[in-house]
Design a protein around this motif. Structure first.
Motif, PDB file in Angstrom:
ATOM      1  N   ASP A  28      -7.966 -12.579  -0.722  1.00 60.68           N
ATOM      2  CA  ASP A  28      -8.567 -11.443  -0.015  1.00 60.68           C
ATOM      3  C   ASP A  28      -9.409 -11.903   1.170  1.00 60.68           C
ATOM      4  N   VAL A  29     -10.216 -12.933   0.928  1.00 61.54           N
ATOM      5  CA  VAL A  29     -11.149 -13.408   1.962  1.00 61.54           C
ATOM      6  C   VAL A  29     -10.406 -14.006   3.150  1.00 61.54           C
ATOM      7  N   VAL A  70      -6.332 -17.536 -11.714  1.00 60.35           N
ATOM      8  CA  VAL A  70      -5.755 -16.340 -11.093  1.00 60.35           C
ATOM      9  C   VAL A  70      -6.805 -15.471 -10.395  1.00 60.35           C
ATOM     10  N   CYS A  71      -7.957 -15.273 -11.016  1.00 61.03           N
ATOM     11  CA  CYS A  71      -8.970 -14.407 -10.395  1.00 61.03           C
ATOM     12  C   CYS A  71      -9.588 -15.062  -9.160  1.00 61.03           C
ATOM     13  N   VAL A  91      -0.210 -15.126  -1.606  1.00 64.71           N
ATOM     14  CA  VAL A  91      -0.961 -15.580  -2.779  1.00 64.71           C
ATOM     15  C   VAL A  91      -1.470 -14.377  -3.573  1.00 64.71           C
ATOM     16  N   LYS A  92      -1.969 -13.378  -2.882  1.00 66.09           N
ATOM     17  CA  LYS A  92      -2.483 -12.178  -3.560  1.00 66.09           C
ATOM     18  C   LYS A  92      -1.371 -11.491  -4.356  1.00 66.09           C
ATOM     19  N   ASN A  93      -0.200 -11.386  -3.782  1.00 63.98           N
ATOM     20  CA  ASN A  93       0.923 -10.748  -4.472  1.00 63.98           C
ATOM     21  C   ASN A  93       1.357 -11.547  -5.695  1.00 63.98           C
ATOM     22  N   LEU A 134      -0.800 -11.206 -13.209  1.00 68.30           N
ATOM     23  CA  LEU A 134      -1.679 -10.365 -14.025  1.00 68.30           C
ATOM     24  C   LEU A 134      -0.913  -9.206 -14.664  1.00 68.30           C
ATOM     25  N   LEU A 135      -0.007  -8.601 -13.925  1.00 65.16           N
ATOM     26  CA  LEU A 135       0.782  -7.492 -14.479  1.00 65.16           C
ATOM     27  C   LEU A 135       1.620  -7.951 -15.675  1.00 65.16           C
TER      28      LEU A 135
END
Length: 417
Positions: A184-185, A176-177, A191-193, A199-200
């Protein structure tokens, strides 16, 4: 003498008739088969034959890509060479612009590629170039970020889309990280969402030592700020998670189980506390701790100080600046004073006549009540003989969730005068 003659008639049985018909059909089948064979022998060019052909895509991949037959361009990168074909490379917008424009490389047979992205290695380039010669590509989740980086550099939209789908399907505690950072990159919002959603839902419910080490300060801030963070117990649990996470950010070499993490964190911060007491500052006010202020600022301290045991732990740890706690204590104390000393009538019930004059009124007064789930309690008893409908009800409530009654314990903490 006359001559006597007779004629015998024979009627075959049903079984004999069936056998006769079967023999007749069998004979016909044999005859038809022989006829077909004769026809095939007579006209072999018109007889269809079945034969499994070698897959065209597989042949192209093996012959042109792996073997490099009839190559018209050589690509060099990261110390390795690929004998490829311009017609296939032009599927990439990167190479299409290079070959079709007025660039110097458009007439060259050997191209030296500069690789500015550290995520790209020779294995990722092998997969990426190979994808131009075949219909499907198998990508391991452990390699998807490297392949994604190469696909983004060469502007291969189809391969990028496949990497995105693989990432969204394989988000877990190990990926996940890394996926979130890559998103981001390379600008992959979907994917970020998905990573943020995972994680939430899992930060509090499925705590993990390695995950705490990987979570950046900015990501943890985003999680703590979100109203969608899944907290199944109380706000004090969020404080405890932040304490364990901060310890692992400062001591990433620590190697132990999740069960051992909290005692280790408490022991480490206790030692820092002794060093900081001389300067009368808390850990978040020191040089090591100030970087985490932006995360701890979003704790809902008003819910933490409603529980005596939680207050004692927070005071003992000395992580949070005293000014933060003082302002919350003051706010909660004023709320309690307003409730107890402001002549609050609580629940008031009134009845009026047709001219608007009060003919009946009753107030419950200030009351403290504890409720369990689905519990009912009587606030006021009324004599139906005195009631005239309609009745008007006015209520003032101060609701506090998950608060313990600690009056008796508090009395024990007050020293005798």
């Amino acid at each position: 003498m006359g001559i006597f003659s007779s004629k015998l008639l024979f009627q075959p049985s049903t079984q004999q008739c069936c056998e006769h018909k079967k023999r007749k059909r069998k004979s016909k089948c044999l005859h038809d088969s022989e006829t077909e064979e004769e026809e095939e022998l007579e006209d072999p060019l018109n007889t269809p034959r079945r034969k499994k052909l070698k897959c065209t895509s597989k042949y192209i991949y093996q012959t042109l890509f792996l073997n490099g037959e009839n190559s018209d361009i050589k690509i060099c990168a990261l110390g390795q060479e690929w004998n490829l074909h311009k017609i296939y490379l032009c599927q990439s917008r990167y190479f299409s612009s290079m070959f079709c424009g007025s660039w110097r490389e458009s007439s060259m047979n050997v191209i030296e590629l500069e690789i500015p992205d550290d995520n790209i290695d020779t294995e990722a380039l092998q997969v990426t170039f190979g994808s131009l010669y075949r219909d499907d590509v198998l990508i391991k989740p452990s390699r998807v970020i490297s392949v994604l980086a190469a696909a983004c550099m060469l502007q291969l939209d189809g391969l990028i889309k496949q990497c995105v789908e693989i990432m969204k399907e394989t988000i877990n505690v190990q990926t996940v990280c890394g996926y979130s950072s890559a998103a981001d990159v390379y600008g992959l919002d979907s994917v970020k969402n998905k990573c943020l959603e995972w994680l939430l839902n899992n930060l509090m419910t499925h705590q993990n030592v390695d995950l705490f080490k990987e979570l950046s300060i900015s990501m943890m801030k985003q999680l703590i700020c979100s109203p969608d963070l899944l907290v199944t117990q109380v706000e004090m649990d969020v404080y405890t998670v932040l304490k364990k996470w901060m310890f692992l950010q400062l001591v990433p070499s620590w190697n132990g189980s999740l069960k051992e993490l909290l005692p280790a964190a408490d022991a480490w911060f206790s030692q820092r506390k002794n060093d900081l007491e001389e300067n009368s500052i808390t850990f978040l006010e020191c040089e090591q701790g100030c970087q985490f202020v932006q995360v701890f600022r979003h704790l809902k301290l008003q819910y933490i100080i409603s529980d005596l045991n939680s207050v004692r732990i927070v005071e003992r740890d000395a992580l949070i600046p005293s000014e933060w706690l003082s302002s919350v204590y003051k706010q909660q104390w004023f709320a309690m004073l307003r409730t107890e000393q402001d002549n609050d009538t609580g629940l008031r019930l009134s009845s009026f006549d047709s001219n608007g004059r009060i003919i009946f009124t009753k107030a419950s007064g200030y009351q403290i009540m504890n409720f369990d789930k689905d519990q009912e309690q009587v606030v006021m008893n009324l004599d139906s003989r005195l009631l005239i409908f309609p009745l008007y009800i006015c209520c003032n409530f101060l609701y506090t969730s998950s608060e313990r009654r600690v009056d008796s314990e508090s009395q024990q903490d007050i020293p005798d005068n």
